[in-house]
Design a protein around this motif. Structure first.
Motif, short mmCIF file in Angstrom:
data_model
loop_
_atom_site.label_atom_id
_atom_site.label_comp_id
_atom_site.label_asym_id
_atom_site.label_seq_id
_atom_site.Cartn_x
_atom_site.Cartn_y
_atom_site.Cartn_z
N VAL A 170 15.12 8.26 13.73
CA VAL A 170 14.93 7.21 12.90
C VAL A 170 15.82 6.20 12.92
N ARG A 171 15.17 4.86 13.23
CA ARG A 171 16.06 3.63 13.31
C ARG A 171 16.43 3.32 11.81
N VAL A 172 17.76 2.76 11.43
CA VAL A 172 18.10 2.15 10.48
C VAL A 172 18.99 1.25 10.68
N SER A 173 18.78 0.30 9.66
CA SER A 173 19.45 -1.20 9.62
C SER A 173 19.64 -1.70 8.42
N THR A 174 20.64 -2.54 8.25
CA THR A 174 20.64 -3.34 6.52
C THR A 174 20.82 -4.81 6.98
N PHE A 175 20.18 -5.41 6.06
CA PHE A 175 20.00 -6.98 6.29
C PHE A 175 20.62 -7.61 4.79
N LEU A 176 21.73 -8.45 5.00
CA LEU A 176 22.24 -8.84 3.89
C LEU A 176 21.90 -10.32 3.77
N VAL A 177 21.37 -10.64 2.71
CA VAL A 177 20.90 -12.21 2.36
C VAL A 177 21.77 -12.73 1.63
N LEU A 178 22.69 -13.83 2.19
CA LEU A 178 23.58 -14.45 1.22
C LEU A 178 23.01 -15.66 0.98
N ASP A 179 22.70 -15.72 -0.37
CA ASP A 179 22.02 -16.85 -1.04
C ASP A 179 23.07 -17.60 -1.61
N THR A 180 23.13 -18.85 -1.24
CA THR A 180 24.07 -19.77 -1.93
C THR A 180 25.39 -19.26 -2.37
N CYS A 181 26.11 -18.46 -1.41
CA CYS A 181 27.32 -18.03 -1.85
C CYS A 181 28.58 -18.93 -1.63
N ARG A 182 29.50 -19.25 -2.60
CA ARG A 182 30.34 -20.06 -2.64
C ARG A 182 31.97 -19.26 -2.64
N ASP A 183 31.79 -18.04 -2.45
CA ASP A 183 33.13 -17.11 -2.53
C ASP A 183 33.26 -16.62 -1.06
N THR A 184 33.95 -15.40 -1.06
CA THR A 184 34.20 -14.95 0.29
C THR A 184 33.22 -14.07 0.88
N SER A 185 31.96 -13.83 0.03
CA SER A 185 31.04 -12.89 0.68
C SER A 185 30.57 -13.05 1.85
N VAL B 18 23.25 -10.36 8.88
CA VAL B 18 23.53 -11.32 7.88
C VAL B 18 22.44 -12.56 7.87
N ILE B 19 21.86 -12.73 7.09
CA ILE B 19 21.12 -14.03 6.98
C ILE B 19 21.64 -14.91 5.86
N GLU B 20 21.59 -16.31 6.01
CA GLU B 20 22.05 -17.06 5.07
C GLU B 20 21.04 -18.11 4.62
N ARG B 21 20.95 -18.16 3.08
CA ARG B 21 19.98 -19.17 2.46
C ARG B 21 20.65 -19.68 1.53
N THR B 22 19.82 -20.83 0.99
CA THR B 22 20.29 -21.50 -0.02
C THR B 22 19.24 -21.67 -1.15
N HIS B 23 18.48 -20.66 -1.51
CA HIS B 23 17.52 -20.71 -2.55
C HIS B 23 17.74 -20.77 -3.68
N GLY B 24 18.87 -19.96 -4.10
CA GLY B 24 19.24 -19.87 -5.58
C GLY B 24 18.13 -19.08 -6.21
N SER B 25 17.51 -17.95 -5.69
CA SER B 25 16.40 -17.30 -6.18
C SER B 25 16.69 -15.80 -5.59
N VAL B 26 16.69 -14.93 -6.51
CA VAL B 26 16.80 -13.50 -6.08
C VAL B 26 15.46 -13.15 -5.23
N GLY B 27 14.16 -13.52 -6.03
CA GLY B 27 12.92 -13.27 -5.31
C GLY B 27 12.78 -13.74 -3.95
N MET B 28 13.25 -14.98 -3.89
CA MET B 28 12.78 -15.57 -2.45
C MET B 28 14.14 -14.92 -1.47
N ALA B 29 15.31 -14.55 -1.98
CA ALA B 29 16.48 -13.86 -0.99
C ALA B 29 15.91 -12.40 -0.56
N ARG B 30 15.26 -11.71 -1.36
CA ARG B 30 14.60 -10.41 -0.98
C ARG B 30 13.44 -10.64 -0.12
#
Length: 269
Positions: free
Chosen positions: A52-67, A83-95
């Motif tokens: 079984v293949r497994v992977s994790t996708f982190l959606v960095l949404d408008t982060c201003r710290d060291t995340s 790692v994915i970077e977005r500027t949505h400011g929306s958890v629904g859109m990030a997911r």
């Protein structure tokens, strides 16, 4: 587990999606726990877990710290972390964006293409830690015919406010068939997810919206307390009506955990 509820293809791909917004204090522990869970799944002896293949996708949404740096370091150490970077400011859109990228990514030089009927999406949060057997438990339910799995949460210890934790647990139903919905502990078959129309692009309650849409399709839904995760007991969160806001309200007079509208859905299935 029981006999399979309905014939489904065995899960061959597991994609974990984690929205991240200024989580430098908790992201490291979250990733360490997810790495343990991925390793446990891939080292399991059960036939259903082999290959079984497994992977994790982190959606960095408008982060201003060291995340972003924490996430990049983790991805550099482990090719299963993306790692994915977005500027949505929306958890629904990030997911939603996280799942879209997860379902579009196929391992290079792999003999089989992604089959959404044989792909499982696991959802958690960057302020939460999952147990080592979290993904293997998800796989058990998925291969038993479940299309959507709803797990429970435990609160991380908060020595500064033990009364709040006590009020939370007083009315929280950590049982099989519980009524709670947590984006921090949710799993769904990718084909079911697509049929339900994805996570709604909302700033909060995207998990409850998805569950309602899945229920309307007639999919097989199970709520279980067998795979609890630990989530932050912070009272200042990333959305005004989210889980942290509810915990903050518990500090006020007259409120009880069963007043919670953020983690409970009226069941019609």
């Amino acid at each position: 587990m029981t006999e399979p509820l309905m014939r489904r293809p065995p899960i061959r791909d597991v994609r974990v999606v984690v929205p991240v917004r200024d989580e430098e204090q908790t992201l490291g522990a979250c990733l360490s726990a997810l790495t343990d869970a991925m390793n446990t799944l891939q080292r399991a002896d059960e036939a259903s877990c082999r290959n079984v293949r497994v992977s994790t996708f982190l959606v960095l949404d408008t982060c201003r710290d060291t995340s972003a740096r924490i996430a990049a370091d983790a991805a550099a150490r482990d090719a299963r972390i993306h790692v994915i970077e977005r500027t949505h400011g929306s958890v629904g859109m990030a997911r939603r964006d996280g799942v879209r990228v997860a379902l579009s990514l196929e391992a290079p030089h792999d003999a089989h293409a992604l089959d959404i009927g044989a792909t499982w999406i696991a959802s958690t949060d960057a302020d939460s830690t999952v147990p080592a057997d979290w993904l293997t438990k998800h796989l058990e339910f998925a291969n038993d015919g479940v299309d959507l799995l709803l797990g429970t949460v435990l609160l991380a210890p908060d020595p500064e406010n033990p009364a709040m934790s006590a009020r939370w647990f007083e009315g929280y139903e950590s049982v099989e068939g519980h009524p709670h919905v947590h984006g921090a502990n949710l799993g769904i078959r990718a084909s079911t997810y697509v049929k339900a129309g994805e996570f709604p692009a909302s700033r909060e309650h995207e998990d409850v919206g998805l569950v309602a849409a899945v229920a309307a399709t007639g999919a097989i839904i199970r709520s279980s307390a067998r795979l609890p995760i630990v989530t932050s007991a912070r009272r200042v969160g990333r959305t005004p009506g989210g889980f942290a806001s509810f915990l903050s309200d518990l500090c006020g007079p007259g409120l009880r955990p069963r007043d919670n509208r953020d983690t409970t859905i009226v069941r019609s299935f």
